[in-house]
Design a protein around this motif. Structure first.
Motif, PDB file in Angstrom:
ATOM      1  N   GLU A 105      96.799  32.627 -12.244  1.00  0.00           N
ATOM      2  CA  GLU A 105      97.890  33.638 -11.004  1.00  0.00           C
ATOM      3  C   GLU A 105      97.761  32.710  -9.822  1.00  0.00           C
ATOM      4  O   GLU A 105      97.651  31.674  -9.564  1.00  0.00           O
ATOM      5  CB  GLU A 105      95.872  34.273 -10.541  1.00  0.00           C
ATOM      6  N   HIS A 106      98.525  33.530  -9.050  1.00  0.00           N
ATOM      7  CA  HIS A 106      98.696  33.024  -7.469  1.00  0.00           C
ATOM      8  C   HIS A 106      98.273  34.439  -6.831  1.00  0.00           C
ATOM      9  O   HIS A 106      98.994  34.716  -6.151  1.00  0.00           O
ATOM     10  CB  HIS A 106     100.203  33.256  -7.324  1.00  0.00           C
ATOM     11  N   PRO A 107      97.061  34.211  -6.264  1.00  0.00           N
ATOM     12  CA  PRO A 107      96.809  35.873  -5.461  1.00  0.00           C
ATOM     13  C   PRO A 107      97.456  36.417  -4.865  1.00  0.00           C
ATOM     14  O   PRO A 107      97.885  36.898  -3.879  1.00  0.00           O
ATOM     15  CB  PRO A 107      95.294  35.725  -5.769  1.00  0.00           C
ATOM     16  N   LEU A 122     112.408  34.917  -9.484  1.00  0.00           N
ATOM     17  CA  LEU A 122     111.746  33.392  -9.642  1.00  0.00           C
ATOM     18  C   LEU A 122     112.755  33.030  -9.814  1.00  0.00           C
ATOM     19  O   LEU A 122     113.429  32.502 -10.197  1.00  0.00           O
ATOM     20  CB  LEU A 122     110.440  34.317 -11.008  1.00  0.00           C
ATOM     21  N   ARG A 123     112.089  31.758  -9.495  1.00  0.00           N
ATOM     22  CA  ARG A 123     112.337  30.089  -8.892  1.00  0.00           C
ATOM     23  C   ARG A 123     112.675  29.654 -11.247  1.00  0.00           C
ATOM     24  O   ARG A 123     111.168  29.887 -11.354  1.00  0.00           O
ATOM     25  CB  ARG A 123     111.575  29.393  -8.317  1.00  0.00           C
ATOM     26  N   LEU A 124     114.075  29.121 -11.279  1.00  0.00           N
ATOM     27  CA  LEU A 124     112.955  28.886 -12.741  1.00  0.00           C
ATOM     28  C   LEU A 124     112.798  27.135 -12.480  1.00  0.00           C
ATOM     29  O   LEU A 124     113.378  26.296 -12.157  1.00  0.00           O
ATOM     30  CB  LEU A 124     115.107  27.787 -13.338  1.00  0.00           C
ATOM     31  N   GLN A 125     111.513  27.829 -13.305  1.00  0.00           N
ATOM     32  CA  GLN A 125     110.225  26.597 -13.143  1.00  0.00           C
ATOM     33  C   GLN A 125     111.037  25.149 -13.938  1.00  0.00           C
ATOM     34  O   GLN A 125     110.413  24.779 -15.040  1.00  0.00           O
ATOM     35  CB  GLN A 125     108.824  26.734 -13.178  1.00  0.00           C
ATOM     36  N   LYS A 126     112.005  24.171 -13.472  1.00  0.00           N
ATOM     37  CA  LYS A 126     112.732  23.285 -14.721  1.00  0.00           C
ATOM     38  C   LYS A 126     110.953  21.883 -15.004  1.00  0.00           C
ATOM     39  O   LYS A 126     110.854  21.292 -15.758  1.00  0.00           O
ATOM     40  CB  LYS A 126     113.442  22.636 -14.200  1.00  0.00           C
ATOM     41  N   SER A 142     105.471  31.552 -14.360  1.00  0.00           N
ATOM     42  CA  SER A 142     105.306  32.197 -13.465  1.00  0.00           C
ATOM     43  C   SER A 142     103.899  32.815 -13.482  1.00  0.00           C
ATOM     44  O   SER A 142     104.349  33.987 -13.551  1.00  0.00           O
ATOM     45  CB  SER A 142     106.368  32.948 -12.783  1.00  0.00           C
ATOM     46  N   ARG A 143     102.855  31.748 -12.088  1.00  0.00           N
ATOM     47  CA  ARG A 143     101.886  32.506 -11.945  1.00  0.00           C
ATOM     48  C   ARG A 143     101.904  33.840 -10.882  1.00  0.00           C
ATOM     49  O   ARG A 143     101.253  34.440 -10.653  1.00  0.00           O
ATOM     50  CB  ARG A 143     100.945  31.521 -11.818  1.00  0.00           C
ATOM     51  N   VAL A 144     103.386  33.280 -10.370  1.00  0.00           N
ATOM     52  CA  VAL A 144     103.332  34.943  -9.199  1.00  0.00           C
ATOM     53  C   VAL A 144     103.870  35.807 -10.533  1.00  0.00           C
ATOM     54  O   VAL A 144     103.329  36.786  -9.918  1.00  0.00           O
ATOM     55  CB  VAL A 144     104.533  34.329  -8.615  1.00  0.00           C
ATOM     56  N   ALA A 145     104.754  35.747 -10.926  1.00  0.00           N
ATOM     57  CA  ALA A 145     105.409  37.274 -11.977  1.00  0.00           C
ATOM     58  C   ALA A 145     103.716  37.563 -12.530  1.00  0.00           C
ATOM     59  O   ALA A 145     103.313  39.172 -12.508  1.00  0.00           O
ATOM     60  CB  ALA A 145     106.075  36.662 -13.128  1.00  0.00           C
ATOM     61  N   VAL A 196      92.277  26.084  -3.219  1.00  0.00           N
ATOM     62  CA  VAL A 196      92.427  24.958  -4.182  1.00  0.00           C
ATOM     63  C   VAL A 196      93.499  25.341  -5.376  1.00  0.00           C
ATOM     64  O   VAL A 196      93.513  26.931  -5.553  1.00  0.00           O
ATOM     65  CB  VAL A 196      91.545  24.531  -5.554  1.00  0.00           C
ATOM     66  N   ARG A 197      95.009  24.539  -5.139  1.00  0.00           N
ATOM     67  CA  ARG A 197      96.188  25.038  -6.080  1.00  0.00           C
ATOM     68  C   ARG A 197      96.089  23.537  -7.074  1.00  0.00           C
ATOM     69  O   ARG A 197      95.636  22.126  -6.772  1.00  0.00           O
ATOM     70  CB  ARG A 197      97.207  24.351  -5.052  1.00  0.00           C
ATOM     71  N   HIS A 198      96.369  23.775  -8.221  1.00  0.00           N
ATOM     72  CA  HIS A 198      95.824  23.121  -9.695  1.00  0.00           C
ATOM     73  C   HIS A 198      96.597  22.942 -10.599  1.00  0.00           C
ATOM     74  O   HIS A 198      97.364  23.891 -10.833  1.00  0.00           O
ATOM     75  CB  HIS A 198      94.492  23.055 -10.166  1.00  0.00           C
ATOM     76  N   HIS A 239     112.327  36.758  -3.113  1.00  0.00           N
ATOM     77  CA  HIS A 239     111.847  35.067  -3.537  1.00  0.00           C
ATOM     78  C   HIS A 239     110.824  34.686  -3.143  1.00  0.00           C
ATOM     79  O   HIS A 239     110.430  34.378  -2.260  1.00  0.00           O
ATOM     80  CB  HIS A 239     113.220  34.827  -3.424  1.00  0.00           C
ATOM     81  N   PRO A 240     109.675  33.934  -4.102  1.00  0.00           N
ATOM     82  CA  PRO A 240     107.962  33.527  -3.172  1.00  0.00           C
ATOM     83  C   PRO A 240     108.680  31.988  -2.864  1.00  0.00           C
ATOM     84  O   PRO A 240     108.348  31.692  -2.560  1.00  0.00           O
ATOM     85  CB  PRO A 240     107.742  33.368  -4.936  1.00  0.00           C
ATOM     86  N   GLY A 241     110.146  31.723  -3.541  1.00  0.00           N
ATOM     87  CA  GLY A 241     110.514  30.274  -2.797  1.00  0.00           C
ATOM     88  C   GLY A 241     109.619  29.190  -3.008  1.00  0.00           C
ATOM     89  O   GLY A 241     108.475  29.393  -4.259  1.00  0.00           O
ATOM     90  N   PRO A 242     110.104  27.535  -3.359  1.00  0.00           N
ATOM     91  CA  PRO A 242     111.550  27.096  -3.053  1.00  0.00           C
ATOM     92  C   PRO A 242     111.919  27.755  -4.015  1.00  0.00           C
ATOM     93  O   PRO A 242     112.022  28.398  -5.442  1.00  0.00           O
ATOM     94  CB  PRO A 242     110.867  25.947  -3.379  1.00  0.00           C
ATOM     95  N   MET A 243     113.368  28.112  -3.331  1.00  0.00           N
ATOM     96  CA  MET A 243     114.726  28.596  -3.817  1.00  0.00           C
ATOM     97  C   MET A 243     115.773  27.697  -4.659  1.00  0.00           C
ATOM     98  O   MET A 243     115.396  26.140  -4.250  1.00  0.00           O
ATOM     99  CB  MET A 243     116.081  29.597  -2.979  1.00  0.00           C
TER     100      MET A 243
HETATM  101  N1  ASP Z   1     105.811  28.688  -5.317  1.00  0.00           N
HETATM  102  C1  ASP Z   1     105.346  29.658  -5.899  1.00  0.00           C
HETATM  103  C2  ASP Z   1     104.220  28.226  -6.989  1.00  0.00           C
HETATM  104  O1  ASP Z   1     103.384  27.783  -6.157  1.00  0.00           O
HETATM  105  C3  ASP Z   1     106.689  29.868  -6.699  1.00  0.00           C
HETATM  106  C4  ASP Z   1     107.390  28.492  -7.546  1.00  0.00           C
HETATM  107  O2  ASP Z   1     106.834  27.674  -7.134  1.00  0.00           O
HETATM  108  O3  ASP Z   1     108.074  29.232  -7.683  1.00  0.00           O
HETATM  109  O4  ASP Z   1     104.012  29.265  -8.565  1.00  0.00           O
END
Ligand code: ASP
Length: 316
Positions: A134-136, A221-225, A167-170, A106-108, A261-265
Motif C-alpha cells: 500500500e501507499h495510502p 504507472l512506472r515500469l518498476q524494473k 505497484s503499491r500505488v495501483a 515509514v517506507r519499507h 503519473h505518481p513519479g518517478p517517470m
Molecule cells: N513513487 C511511487 C512509489 O513509491 C511510485 C513508483 O515508485 O513508481 O511507489
C-alpha cells in the motif's frame, strides 16, 4: 470523525474518512498557495521519517508537511544506520520508540513491514509505501487531484495502466476509487496483472486503445524494473509501442480526460515526455502539490487522536 490511530493503508478507511481527510487537505492546499504557510497543528510534536527505500518526492513532501505544521522533523539516515550493522526493523523501532516520537513516517521494501512496526510502537505510524502492498498517501493525493479537476470523486471511469503487478500505488488506488464508487479499468500486459485482480471488481484488458474508451482519468504507472527478475516484458521499445501513453492513444479517452503519473517517470517507456509536460492534459505537477496538502491533513488528523497527556510540573 476520523478515529484512526495510524494511517497504514486505504483498506481500513471508509467513505467518510476519505472525505474528511480530503476536505481538510483542500484547506491546506489553499493555505500552501498563500503567503502564510505555517500553522501550529503539530507544534511541540516530534515527527521522525524512516525511509528504508529511496524516495525523492514522498520524503520531501512529508518533511515539508511536518515543518509547515510546526513539528520538529527528523530524517533518519537509514543507509548509514544500525540496519547496516544487522539490527532488525523491530530493534530499530523500539530504540526510536524510547525517544518518544509522536509521528513515525515509514517506507519499507517489504509488504507488511509498516503494519508490524505499528504494532510495536506507541506513536502514530504513517505508511509511506511498503513493498507492493500500500501507499495510502499517494492514493489520497491522487484522489484530491481528481476531485479538484473533475469536481467529484464518484461515478468516474479511471484507467490504471502499466505495471500493476509491482505497484503499491495501483493497489491503494484500486481500493480508494472502488470505495468511492468509481469504475476502474486496468490496462496492462497479462504478465503485469497479478492473479486475483478480477475479484476486486475491476475491468481488465491488454488493449490500450480499447481500454481508454470513455475514460475520465488515465493513471500511468512506472515500469518498476527494480522489482522484476526478468521476463515480464519483451523490451522497453515494444512495451512503449503497445502500452506507452502518447497523444495518439490518448485520443481514445474522453476529450477532457486528465493524465496522471505518481513519479518517478520513465519518459519514453510508459509515457511520452511531451505529453507528460503538456499542462492542458497532464496534472502530474498538481499531484506533487496535493501531496504536501494531503500529508498535512493526515498528520493533523492523526495528531488529534494521539491523546497526549501533557505532564504537569509535579510530574516533571
Ligand atoms: N513513487 C511511487 C512509489 O513509491 C511510485 C513508483 O515508485 O513508481 O511507489
Amino acid at each position: 470523525m476520523f478515529t484512526h490511530r495510524h494511517l497504514l493503508g486505504i483498506e481500513g478507511l471508509n467513505q467518510t474518512d476519505i472525505t474528511t481527510l480530503l476536505d481538510l487537505a483542500d484547506q491546506y492546499a489553499a493555505q500552501n498557495r498563500g503567503p502564510h504557510k505555517h500553522g501550529q497543528a503539530l507544534a511541540g510534536l516530534t515527527q521522525v521519517n524512516m525511509f528504508f527505500e529511496n524516495s525523492t518526492r514522498t520524503q520531501a513532501s512529508f518533511e515539508i508537511a511536518g515543518m509547515r505544521l510546526g513539528a520538529d522533523v527528523m530524517n533518519m539516515a537509514m543507509q548509514a544506520s544500525s540496519i547496516k550493522k544487522g539490527e532488525t526493523l523491530i530493534d530499530t523501532a523500539m530504540t526510536l520508540n524510547a525517544m518518544h516520537p509522536d509521528l513515525l513516517v515509514v517506507r519499507h521494501p517489504h509488504s507488511g513491514a509498516v503494519n508490524l512496526l505499528a504494532s510495536k510502537v506507541n506513536c502514530a505510524v504513517l505508511n509511506a509505501g511498503d513493498g507492493r502492498h500500500e501507499h495510502p498517501t499517494q492514493a489520497l493525493l491522487d484522489a484530491l487531484t481528481i476531485r479538484r479537476r473533475k469536481g467529484r470523486l464518484h461515478r468516474l471511469t479511471v484507467a490504471i495502466c502499466g505495471d500493476i503487478a509491482h505497484s503499491r500505488v495501483a493497489r491503494s488506488n484500486i481500493m480508494l476509487l472502488g470505495r468511492m464508487e468509481n469504475r476502474v479499468r486496468l490496462i496492462a500486459p497479462p504478465t503485469l496483472i497479478p492473479s486475483g485482480m478480477d475479484q476486486l471488481g475491476v475491468e481488465i484488458t491488454d488493449d490500450m486503445r480499447e481500454g481508454l474508451k470513455g475514460v475520465d482519468v488515465v493513471m500511468m504507472l512506472r515500469l518498476q524494473k527494480e522489482r522484476m527478475d526478468g521476463g515480464f516484458i519483451p523490451s522497453s521499445r515494444e512495451y512503449y509501442h503497445r502500452f506507452g501513453l502518447d497523444a495518439e492513444k490518448l485520443k481514445h479517452a474522453n476529450e477532457d480526460a486528465i493524465v496522471m503519473h505518481p513519479g518517478p517517470m520513465n519518459r519514453g517507456v510508459e509515457i511520452d515526455g511531451t505529453l507528460a509536460d503538456d499542462i492542458n492534459v497532464s496534472v502530474i505537477q498538481e499531484q506533487v502539490e496535493m501531496g504536501v496538502a494531503v500529508r498535512m491533513a493526515a498528520m493533523d488528523l492523526l495528531a488529534r487522536n494521539l491523546g497526549i497527556v501533557k505532564p504537569t510540573i509535579s510530574d516533571a
